[in-house]
Design an enzyme around this catalytic site. Structure first.
Site, PDB file in Angstrom:
ATOM      1  N   THR A  68       2.518   0.092  -1.022  1.00 55.53           N
ATOM      2  CA  THR A  68       2.192  -1.049  -0.163  1.00 55.53           C
ATOM      3  C   THR A  68       3.287  -1.361   0.862  1.00 55.53           C
ATOM      4  O   THR A  68       3.210  -2.370   1.551  1.00 55.53           O
ATOM      5  CB  THR A  68       1.930  -2.307  -1.023  1.00 55.53           C
ATOM      6  OG1 THR A  68       3.064  -2.520  -1.874  1.00 55.53           O
ATOM      7  CG2 THR A  68       0.686  -2.147  -1.877  1.00 55.53           C
ATOM      8  N   ASP A 104      -7.219  -4.843   5.503  1.00 60.69           N
ATOM      9  CA  ASP A 104      -7.561  -5.127   6.905  1.00 60.69           C
ATOM     10  C   ASP A 104      -6.851  -4.154   7.850  1.00 60.69           C
ATOM     11  O   ASP A 104      -7.252  -4.012   9.005  1.00 60.69           O
ATOM     12  CB  ASP A 104      -7.193  -6.583   7.256  1.00 60.69           C
ATOM     13  CG  ASP A 104      -5.755  -6.942   6.912  1.00 60.69           C
ATOM     14  OD1 ASP A 104      -5.208  -6.382   5.949  1.00 60.69           O
ATOM     15  OD2 ASP A 104      -5.172  -7.786   7.612  1.00 60.69           O
ATOM     16  N   TYR A 127       0.226   3.586   6.976  1.00 61.52           N
ATOM     17  CA  TYR A 127      -0.309   2.916   5.772  1.00 61.52           C
ATOM     18  C   TYR A 127      -1.830   2.756   5.889  1.00 61.52           C
ATOM     19  O   TYR A 127      -2.572   3.097   4.964  1.00 61.52           O
ATOM     20  CB  TYR A 127       0.366   1.550   5.611  1.00 61.52           C
ATOM     21  CG  TYR A 127      -0.275   0.657   4.573  1.00 61.52           C
ATOM     22  CD1 TYR A 127      -0.119   0.907   3.211  1.00 61.52           C
ATOM     23  CD2 TYR A 127      -1.041  -0.455   4.953  1.00 61.52           C
ATOM     24  CE1 TYR A 127      -0.709   0.070   2.250  1.00 61.52           C
ATOM     25  CE2 TYR A 127      -1.624  -1.293   4.002  1.00 61.52           C
ATOM     26  CZ  TYR A 127      -1.462  -1.020   2.661  1.00 61.52           C
ATOM     27  OH  TYR A 127      -2.056  -1.836   1.723  1.00 61.52           O
TER      28      TYR A 127
HETATM   29  N1  LIG Z   1      -0.128  -6.790  -0.471  1.00 63.17           N
HETATM   30  C1  LIG Z   1      -1.030  -7.002   0.482  1.00 63.17           C
HETATM   31  O1  LIG Z   1      -0.837  -7.827   1.376  1.00 63.17           O
HETATM   32  C2  LIG Z   1      -2.318  -6.220   0.491  1.00 63.17           C
HETATM   33  C3  LIG Z   1      -3.243  -6.458   1.506  1.00 63.17           C
HETATM   34  C4  LIG Z   1      -4.442  -5.757   1.493  1.00 63.17           C
HETATM   35  C5  LIG Z   1      -4.699  -4.837   0.505  1.00 63.17           C
HETATM   36  N2  LIG Z   1      -3.778  -4.600  -0.463  1.00 63.17           N
HETATM   37  C6  LIG Z   1      -4.077  -3.618  -1.487  1.00 63.17           C
HETATM   38  O2  LIG Z   1      -4.252  -4.322  -2.707  1.00 63.17           O
HETATM   39  C7  LIG Z   1      -3.824  -3.481  -3.796  1.00 63.17           C
HETATM   40  C8  LIG Z   1      -2.810  -4.224  -4.650  1.00 63.17           C
HETATM   41  O3  LIG Z   1      -1.698  -4.543  -3.849  1.00 63.17           O
HETATM   42  P1  LIG Z   1      -0.515  -5.488  -4.371  1.00 63.17           P
HETATM   43  O4  LIG Z   1      -0.245  -6.476  -3.312  1.00 63.17           O
HETATM   44  O5  LIG Z   1      -0.771  -5.940  -5.754  1.00 63.17           O
HETATM   45  O6  LIG Z   1       0.664  -4.444  -4.353  1.00 63.17           O
HETATM   46  P2  LIG Z   1       2.027  -4.429  -5.173  1.00 63.17           P
HETATM   47  O7  LIG Z   1       2.374  -5.800  -5.668  1.00 63.17           O
HETATM   48  O8  LIG Z   1       2.992  -3.680  -4.321  1.00 63.17           O
HETATM   49  O9  LIG Z   1       1.630  -3.575  -6.442  1.00 63.17           O
HETATM   50  C9  LIG Z   1       1.378  -2.214  -6.369  1.00 63.17           C
HETATM   51  C10 LIG Z   1       1.825  -1.616  -7.667  1.00 63.17           C
HETATM   52  O10 LIG Z   1       1.602  -0.192  -7.609  1.00 63.17           O
HETATM   53  C11 LIG Z   1       2.724   0.398  -8.192  1.00 63.17           C
HETATM   54  N3  LIG Z   1       2.900   1.787  -7.769  1.00 63.17           N
HETATM   55  C12 LIG Z   1       3.474   2.266  -6.650  1.00 63.17           C
HETATM   56  N4  LIG Z   1       3.482   3.626  -6.687  1.00 63.17           N
HETATM   57  C13 LIG Z   1       2.887   3.982  -7.851  1.00 63.17           C
HETATM   58  C14 LIG Z   1       2.612   5.210  -8.461  1.00 63.17           C
HETATM   59  N5  LIG Z   1       2.941   6.379  -7.883  1.00 63.17           N
HETATM   60  N6  LIG Z   1       1.995   5.212  -9.666  1.00 63.17           N
HETATM   61  C15 LIG Z   1       1.672   4.056 -10.293  1.00 63.17           C
HETATM   62  N7  LIG Z   1       1.929   2.842  -9.760  1.00 63.17           N
HETATM   63  C16 LIG Z   1       2.529   2.813  -8.544  1.00 63.17           C
HETATM   64  C17 LIG Z   1       3.896  -0.435  -7.789  1.00 63.17           C
HETATM   65  O11 LIG Z   1       4.977  -0.191  -8.659  1.00 63.17           O
HETATM   66  P3  LIG Z   1       6.477  -0.403  -8.152  1.00 63.17           P
HETATM   67  O12 LIG Z   1       6.630  -1.895  -8.044  1.00 63.17           O
HETATM   68  O13 LIG Z   1       7.281   0.239  -9.225  1.00 63.17           O
HETATM   69  O14 LIG Z   1       6.588   0.262  -6.818  1.00 63.17           O
HETATM   70  C18 LIG Z   1       3.322  -1.834  -7.946  1.00 63.17           C
HETATM   71  O15 LIG Z   1       3.496  -2.321  -9.260  1.00 63.17           O
HETATM   72  C19 LIG Z   1      -3.288  -2.197  -3.150  1.00 63.17           C
HETATM   73  O16 LIG Z   1      -4.320  -1.242  -3.107  1.00 63.17           O
HETATM   74  C20 LIG Z   1      -2.975  -2.628  -1.734  1.00 63.17           C
HETATM   75  O17 LIG Z   1      -3.010  -1.556  -0.821  1.00 63.17           O
HETATM   76  C21 LIG Z   1      -2.587  -5.279  -0.501  1.00 63.17           C
END
Ligand SMILES: NC(=O)c1ccc[n+]([C@@H]2O[C@H](COP(=O)([O-])OP(=O)(O)OC[C@H]3O[C@@H](n4cnc5c(N)ncnc54)[C@H](OP(=O)(O)O)[C@@H]3O)[C@@H](O)[C@H]2O)c1
Length: 275
Positions: A68, A104, A127
């Site tokens: 992310t 988005d 991304y």
């Molecule tokens: N954050 C936003 O604003 C946003 C907006 C739109 C959509 N999304 C989507 O929503 C979903 C959840 O996002 P989030 O905000 O919860 O993200 P997040 O807090 O960054 O959580 C993502 C998790 O995935 C883990 N990860 C990274 N690489 C990995 C790997 N190779 N194998 C297993 N786990 C791994 C990370 O671990 P580490 O902490 O160890 O890196 C983290 O715990 C994602 O698909 C993201 O693209 C997010």
């Protein structure tokens, strides 16, 4: 197959959550407590690789693991793709219905009004491109939930950053020419449950908070709600100078009757109440 004491007939849905250490993964574990849940963080399953041995074949996979770091993906697009595209393909390969989360940032904001599920994506960042390819990798038995500007009481997010900086500084520069829907992960996790349990068709769903604002508006609301005495200096994206391009207007709305989320300000209050 073994069953736990609380579920002697094995009647509960067996749900696997990936990215359990992330902000959405944590919220999903809270929203699916009635299920038999296995929640795996990166140490339990690095999703760039095939799934580890599981106690059972899942009935449902909630795939919240992702790369992310939007600016970091510009420097290492293949590393980001390995997690986002490869990880989604590995989650889909488990063969269970899958919920995967997109963004988005698959849009470039040239539309000038809210994006609907039928709008053509055109990501402007590395991304965004990995997340669009991940949508394709999710396969046919997937709910692809596009959401935006996530925040929650754990992990790295704008609300927690503003609370920290707002306590340290008198003034902070925040971008005022990007408009979107800050979405509370608790509300998104509940909506995921509604989508799945409500029998929604597989496919793309736009699920983001009601209302919209700029990052600067959001920062001011955070300081107001948290009673922090910090001024917001409104700056342009160009002045701020982030590496990856971001859409200027990326409000997500549903033309398909996706679960409607509370207003972002209610999400902010719900999050602050739990901090
Ligand atoms: N954050 C936003 O604003 C946003 C907006 C739109 C959509 N999304 C989507 O929503 C979903 C959840 O996002 P989030 O905000 O919860 O993200 P997040 O807090 O960054 O959580 C993502 C998790 O995935 C883990 N990860 C990274 N690489 C990995 C790997 N190779 N194998 C297993 N786990 C791994 C990370 O671990 P580490 O902490 O160890 O890196 C983290 O715990 C994602 O698909 C993201 O693209 C997010």
């Amino acid at each position: 197959m073994e069953h736990d004491d609380a579920d002697p007939l094995g009647a509960r849905r067996r749900t696997l959550i990936t990215g359990a250490g992330g902000q959405l993964g944590c919220a999903l574990a809270g929203a699916f407590t009635g299920d038999d849940v296995v929640a795996l963080g990166r140490d339990g399953w690095d999703v760039r690789f095939d799934a580890p041995a599981l106690p059972w074949a899942p009935d449902l996979v909630l795939h919240a693991a992702a790369w992310t770091n939007v600016d970091g993906a510009e420097d290492d697009p293949q590393g980001a793709a390995a997690v986002n595209v490869g990880g989604t393909a590995h989650a889909a390969a488990l063969g269970a219905p899958l919920v995967t989360y997109s963004t988005d940032y698959v849009f470039d904001a040239t539309k000038g009004e809210p994006y609907l599920e039928s709008d053509a994506p055109a990501p402007a960042s590395a991304y965004g491109r990995t997340k669009l390819h991940a949508e394709a990798a999710a396969g046919e038995r997937a709910w692809i939930v596009r959401t935006s500007w996530l925040f929650g009481e754990t992990g790295h997010n704008f609300v927690r950053t503003m609370l920290r900086l707002g306590a340290e500084r008198d003034e902070i520069a925040v971008v005022d020419d990007q408009r979107g829907c800050p979405t509370y992960v608790g509300h998104l996790a509940d909506a995921t449950r509604t989508l799945v349990d409500g029998g929604a068709a597989f496919g793309i769903w736009h699920v983001a908070a009601d209302g919209d604002c700029t990052w600067a508006d959001f920062a001011e609301a955070i300081f107001e709600e948290a009673a922090l005495d910090c001024r917001v200096r409104r700056v342009t994206t160009a002045e701020f100078g982030a590496k990856a391009p971001r859409p200027a207007l990326s409000i997500l709305r549903s033309e398909k009757g996706a679960p409607r989320l509370p207003h972002w300000r209610d999400g902010l209050r719900a999050c602050l109440a739990r901090l």
